[in-house]
Enzyme design. Structure first.
Site, PDB file in Angstrom:
ATOM      1  N   LYS A 145      45.386  -6.095  18.108  1.00 52.20           N
ATOM      2  CA  LYS A 145      44.018  -6.016  17.606  1.00 52.20           C
ATOM      3  C   LYS A 145      43.827  -7.027  16.481  1.00 52.20           C
ATOM      4  CE  LYS A 145      40.919  -2.437  15.649  1.00 52.20           C
ATOM      5  NZ  LYS A 145      40.857  -0.989  15.307  1.00 52.20           N
ATOM      6  N   SER A 176      37.344   1.378  17.615  1.00 50.66           N
ATOM      7  CA  SER A 176      37.125  -0.047  17.401  1.00 50.66           C
ATOM      8  C   SER A 176      38.168  -0.945  18.062  1.00 50.66           C
ATOM      9  CB  SER A 176      37.131  -0.325  15.882  1.00 50.66           C
ATOM     10  OG  SER A 176      38.389   0.018  15.306  1.00 50.66           O
ATOM     11  N   SER A 194      39.791   5.302  16.709  1.00 48.45           N
ATOM     12  CA  SER A 194      39.726   3.926  17.213  1.00 48.45           C
ATOM     13  C   SER A 194      40.850   3.520  18.149  1.00 48.45           C
ATOM     14  CB  SER A 194      39.650   2.942  16.044  1.00 48.45           C
ATOM     15  OG  SER A 194      38.386   3.006  15.427  1.00 48.45           O
TER      16      SER A 194
END
Length: 464
Positions: free
Chosen positions: A87, A162, A186
Site C-alpha cells: 500500500k 483504504s 481498511s
C-alpha cells in the site's frame, strides 16, 4: 546430462506463497519465470484495474535473477523470490510513496518501512505500490487526485478502502500477497469486497515504523493474500512483538473450539445474500470440531462515538504536527479536508471520555472471550456500491462491523464465504482475543480448506 526439469504450471499467477516456495525448492519453475508471468499479468490487467500507482519491475526482476541463483546454490531465505505489493502508505526506499495525496506526489523515501525491510530481508521482491484513499482516511479508495482502483470482479464497483489497491492487486492475480493497513476496517473492508483473505493483527504485533499515521492508537499494519496459510507464514516473518501466541497454542486444550455468535455486534441486518452465506458458514464451522455459542456484548453502544472521537482527534493532531493542516488545507481532497475541519473542535474532555469508554469496551471483550475462543460474524453487510454511490450512509452502514476490533486491538481475519447474484464476493469475519492471531488464522484456514471449490474462483484477466 541433467534430467529435464518438469514443465511449470500453465498459470503461475494463481499460485499461493506456499506453492511458489515449494515449486522453487523442487525446481519445477524458477523465480524469474514467476516474476515474468506476474509482470505480464500486471501489464495486461492493471490498465483496467488501476491497482498500482508506482512499479519497480526492473528492480524486482534483478531480484528474481538473484533469487534463482540462491535456489541453485541451495541457500534460499524463507521468502526468496516471492513477489509482493505494498500500500502506498508504506515508505519504500527509492520508490515513490505518496500516502495517497498530491502533496507527496514526488516523495521518494530514503529508507523502507520496517515491514518492507523485514520482507526484503527474507528475500521477498517488492514489485510496486498500490492505490489508497488519501492519507488512508476513507473506506472507498475513491481518490480523484491520485487515481481510483476498480473492483476486479465488477469494475463498475469500488474495491473498498483504504487499502483498495492492495486488495485489487491480489484478487486480480497480479501478486500473491500485499501489505495493507487497518484503522477502521481498511484491511478487512477491501478484502471482503475483493474476495481475498485479510488479516488485521493484534495491535502492536507488526511495527508501524515508516507507515504514514492516521490515528496512531488505532493503526494496524496488516496482510492480504489468497490463502490463510500464507497469512500465517507471513505473519511469522513480519511480527515484531511477543504479543502473538505461537502456532502451537492454537488448540483449545483438546475441547471443541467455542465460536461465539454475537447479535449485539451486528447493528444492521446484512443483505440477504450475506445472511444466507453467514448461515452456511455457521453450519460448516459447526462441523469443524467447534461449539457455537451465542454471547452478549452490551458495550457495543459505546463503540461508535469512542471510535469517531479517537480517530478524528488523533488524525487532526497528526496533520497539525506535520504542518499540513490547516496551512495546506486547499491541497487536500474534499472528503479528507472535511474530516479534518470537523475534528478541529474536539477538545481534551471529549477525547478523555472516549478513552474511558474504550477501556470499558476492552474490558467487555475480555469478559466475552472468557466465554468463547473466537467470534464469527459478517464482514461487510452489503455489496460494494458503484463509484458514484458512496458517502456518509455507506460509511455508517459498513464501519460498525469493523471498528470494535480496532478500538480493542483484536486480531481479525476476513475470508470469502460465497458470491452474490452479481458475482461479487461475500465474506465472513473471525475475531479473537489479543495475541490469538494464529488461532483465528487456523479457523480461517480450516474454513478455507473446507470450501476449496468456492475459494478457487478468481476474476478472469480483464481485456486491456
Amino acid at each position: 546430462m541433467h534430467p529435464a526439469r518438469p514443465s511449470p504450471p500453465s498459470d503461475l499467477c494463481r499460485l499461493s506463497v506456499a506453492q511458489l516456495r515449494a515449486g522453487f525448492l523442487a525446481r519445477t519453475f524458477s523465480p524469474v519465470e514467476v516474476f515474468d508471468a506476474l509482470a505480464e499479468r500486471i501489464t495486461a490487467a492493471d490498465p483496467v484495474v488501476h491497482a498500482f500507482w508506482a512499479l519497480a519491475l526492473d528492480e524486482a526482476r534483478v531480484g528474481a535473477v538473484a533469487a534463482e541463483a540462491a535456489y541453485v546454490a541451495e541457500r534460499p531465505r524463507s521468502l526468496e523470490g516471492i513477489p509482493f505489493a505494498a500500500k502506498d502508505l508504506f515508505d519504500s526506499e527509492g520508490l515513490r510513496t505518496s500516502y495517497g495525496s498530491r502533496m507527496f506526489a514526488t516523495n521518494i523515501p530514503a529508507r523502507d518501512a520496517e515491514m518492507i525491510r523485514r520482507l526484503r530481508e527474507a528475500g521477498a521482491l517488492l514489485v510496486g505500490k498500490t492505490a489508497t484513499h488519501e492519507f488512508a482516511w476513507g473506506i472507498t479508495s475513491v481518490n480523484p487526485g491520485m487515481g481510483t482502483p476498480l473492483n476486479p470482479w465488477l469494475r463498475t464497483r469500488i474495491t473498498g478502502g483504504s487499502s483498495g489497491g492492495s486488495a485489487a492487486a491480489v484478487a486480480a492475480l497480479m501478486v500473491p500477497f500485499a501489505l495493507a493497513t487497518d484503522t477502521g476496517g481498511s484491511v478487512r473492508i477491501p478484502s471482503g469486497f475483493c474476495g481475498v483473505v485479510g488479516l488485521k493483527p493484534t495491535f502492536g504485533a507488526i511495527s508501524a515504523a515508516g507507515v504514514f499515521p492516521l490515528s496512531p492508537s488505532l493503526d494496524h499494519p496488516g496482510l492480504m493474500a489468497r490463502d490463510p496459510a500464507d497469512i500465517a507464514d507471513l505473519l511469522d516473518v513480519v511480527a515484531t512483538a511477543a504479543t502473538i501466541a505461537p502456532r502451537s497454542a492454537v488448540t483449545a486444550g483438546g475441547r471443541p473450539t467455542r465460536v461465539g455468535i454475537c447479535p449485539d455486534l451486528v447493528p444492521v441486518r446484512p443483505a440477504a445474500a450475506l445472511t444466507e452465506a453467514l448461515a452456511g458458514a455457521r453450519e460448516l464451522i459447526a462441523g469443524l470440531n467447534t461449539e457455537l455459542v451465542e454471547v452478549k456484548f452490551p458495550e457495543a453502544s459505546l463503540v461508535g462515538e469512542a471510535f469517531s472521537v479517537t480517530q478524528r482527534a488523533e488524525a487532526y493532531e497528526t496533520h497539525r504536527r506535520l504542518g499540513l493542516f490547516p496551512s495546506r488545507a486547499a491541497e487536500y481532497g474534499d472528503d479528507v479536508r472535511r474530516h479534518l475541519e470537523s475534528a478541529a473542535d474536539i477538545d481534551i474532555a471529549q477525547y478523555l471520555h472516549a478513552q474511558r469508554d474504550r477501556a470499558t469496551i476492552r474490558a467487555g471483550f475480555r469478559r466475552l472471550f472468557e466465554e468463547v475462543d473466537i467470534l464469527l460474524g459478517p464482514a461487510n453487510p452489503i455489496a460494494p456500491p458503484g463509484l458514484d454511490a458512496v458517502g456518509a450512509p455507506f460509511r455508517s452502514v459498513v464501519m460498525p462491523f469493523m471498528v470494535p476490533q480496532d478500538l480493542a486491538g483484536l486480531p481479525a481475519v476476513v475470508v470469502r464465504a460465497g458470491f452474490d447474484v452479481d458475482g461479487l464476493p461475500i465474506s465472513i469475519q473471525l475475531t479473537g482475543p489479543a495475541g490469538a492471531d494464529h488461532r483465528v488464522i487456523a479457523l480461517a484456514r480450516a474454513f478455507h480448506e473446507a470450501t476449496a471449490e468456492l475459494q478457487s474462483r478468481w476474476p478472469a484477466l480483464p481485456p486491456a
